[in-house]
Design a protein around this motif. Structure first.
Motif, mmCIF file in Angstrom:
data_model
loop_
_atom_site.group_PDB
_atom_site.id
_atom_site.type_symbol
_atom_site.label_atom_id
_atom_site.label_comp_id
_atom_site.label_asym_id
_atom_site.label_seq_id
_atom_site.Cartn_x
_atom_site.Cartn_y
_atom_site.Cartn_z
ATOM 1 N N ASP A 295 37.070 26.107 74.033
ATOM 2 C CA ASP A 295 38.284 26.428 73.196
ATOM 3 C C ASP A 295 38.149 27.372 72.167
ATOM 4 O OD1 ASP A 295 36.963 24.944 71.182
ATOM 5 O OD2 ASP A 295 38.227 23.023 71.560
ATOM 6 N N GLU B 202 46.246 24.738 68.503
ATOM 7 C CA GLU B 202 46.760 23.468 68.259
ATOM 8 C C GLU B 202 45.679 22.304 68.828
ATOM 9 O OE1 GLU B 202 50.437 20.408 69.177
ATOM 10 O OE2 GLU B 202 50.959 22.710 68.390
ATOM 11 N N VAL B 203 45.199 22.927 70.241
ATOM 12 C CA VAL B 203 44.589 21.987 71.001
ATOM 13 C C VAL B 203 43.059 22.066 70.589
ATOM 14 C CG1 VAL B 203 46.203 21.864 72.785
ATOM 15 C CG2 VAL B 203 44.130 23.475 72.783
ATOM 16 N N GLY C 175 39.202 21.726 69.539
ATOM 17 C CA GLY C 175 38.808 20.744 68.707
ATOM 18 C C GLY C 175 39.154 19.294 69.282
ATOM 19 N N LYS C 176 40.571 19.311 70.120
ATOM 20 C CA LYS C 176 40.863 17.845 70.602
ATOM 21 C C LYS C 176 40.728 17.897 71.939
ATOM 22 C CE LYS C 176 44.190 18.778 66.660
ATOM 23 N NZ LYS C 176 45.750 18.901 66.466
ATOM 24 N N ASP C 177 40.589 16.705 72.391
ATOM 25 C CA ASP C 177 40.700 16.490 73.894
ATOM 26 C C ASP C 177 41.984 15.934 74.096
ATOM 27 O OD1 ASP C 177 37.843 16.930 74.027
ATOM 28 O OD2 ASP C 177 37.365 14.855 73.851
ATOM 29 N N MET C 178 42.746 17.003 74.760
ATOM 30 C CA MET C 178 44.185 16.536 75.036
ATOM 31 C C MET C 178 44.871 17.333 75.896
ATOM 32 S SD MET C 178 45.764 18.060 71.539
ATOM 33 C CE MET C 178 47.426 17.874 72.050
#
Length: 361
Positions: free
Chosen positions: A254, A320-321, A323-326
């Motif tokens: 990411d 926005e995504v 560092g996030k699993d989404m």
């Protein structure tokens, strides 16, 4: 738009005293009689010698994607469409798409011509020529182009937006041993050396000179660690592979993904971009909705072209995504970060119309 064409055995010299660039051909040349469009199509086929095109432009060279893409069949075995669909964007630029019934991702490949050679960007998702005759198709286009331009041979370069991307590298073997052909190596370090990017990856820019049409190679890892994008200054088109396209964007790293988009955004500040053309189409014609994976029937697709403003949206939501699993849905693409490409989300984002298509997919 394209400046001019000259029928000669040596490249044309600049027009003395010219105060402006003709928008599409030089009307003073003898093969441009009144009433015709001043393009290659005005060239009489009986002319002798090589024809050189002047690729200097005022704005993007004219071109169009005039036909809908063939969209497969519910029963793949019954499909009788061409294995490779060819659309001539203009007389030096071709867009090809693999039949969705041969491979569900139906990837795009691009063939660009200059005065000294041709460039094939990506090679599709199927290795076997009996199912996916990419080389046969490319050879036929090159033969016709060479006849119109008075050439016996046209050197070909085959390059990938990612050597890791199985949907874009499987047809590469069809070009092994082809005369007058350079295949850009797939291994990352070797590829870097080929483009002269070993010491300045990912900040540098490589070049592929097709003869007065110099395509620039921009490192864009993120979806894949070896990702590159190609910029064509003749048509003002940015070819981005899997980095950004109208579909499911699977983010591999990411931080690299956002950095590459930011790099492209900075690049476009000094390089005009008419369209971004990616490697696939996954999206339906309604905002935020994608076809199921592995489907071989894709009617009512979103168009292939993305505007350059799509970079701004991808940067915003890539951040926005990070560092996030989404999964994050946008009108023209869906970001998958750290999750399976089959992952679903129950969160419908603000600002994206939730329109149900009038049929089941």
């Amino acid at each position: 738009m394209a400046q001019s064409l000259t029928q000669t055995t040596t490249p044309p010299a600049p027009i003395p005293g010219s105060a402006w660039v003709n928008p599409n051909g030089n009307p003073d040349l003898d093969y441009n009689p009144p009433g015709v469009k001043n393009t290659d199509s005005a060239l009489p086929l009986h002319r002798k010698g090589m024809v050189y095109h002047d690729y200097d432009c005022v704005g993007p060279a004219p071109g169009t994607i005039a036909f809908p893409w063939i969209h497969g069949s519910e029963v793949a075995a019954k499909n009788r469409d061409p294995r490779v669909q060819v659309v001539q964007y203009n007389e030096d630029t071709f867009i090809m798409r693999q039949n969705v019934c041969v491979h569900w991702q139906a990837p795009f490949t691009y063939l660009l011509f200059g005065n000294k050679g041709a460039l094939l960007i990506d090679s599709g998702a199927t290795a076997e020529p009996e199912y996916y005759p990419l080389r046969e198709t490319v050879d036929a286009i090159i033969t016709r182009w060479a006849q119109a331009r008075g050439r016996r041979t046209v050197p070909l370069t085959v390059a990938l937006t990612s050597g890791e991307n199985l949907a874009q590298n499987q047809g590469l073997g069809q070009f092994a041993g082809r005369p007058d052909t350079v295949i850009v190596p797939k291994p990352l370090e070797v590829m870097k050396r080929h483009y002269g990017l070993s010491g300045n990856w990912p900040s540098g820019v490589g070049k592929i000179d097709l003869g007065d049409r110099v395509v620039e190679v921009i490192p864009t890892p993120g979806a894949h660690k070896d990702g590159v994008s190609f910029y064509d200054p003749y048509c003002d088109i940015l070819f981005t592979g899997d980095l950004i396209f109208p579909g499911r964007i699977n983010i591999g790293n990411d931080r690299d993904f956002v950095a590459s988009l930011e790099r492209l955004k900075s690049y476009t500040a000094s390089h005009p971009v008419q369209w971004i053309l990616g490697g696939h189409i996954d999206m339906l014609f309604v905002p935020g909705k994608a076809f199921r994976r592995f489907t071989t029937f894709k009617p009512y697709e979103r168009i292939l072209e993305l505007p350059v403003t799509a970079l701004d949206e991808a940067i915003q939501y890539g951040r926005e995504v990070r560092g996030k699993d989404m999964v994050l849905i946008r009108p023209d693409f869906i970001l998958f970060n750290g999750v399976s490409p089959d992952q679903r989300t129950k969160v419908w984002p603000e600002g994206v119309p939730d329109i149900q298509p009038p049929f089941f997919f």
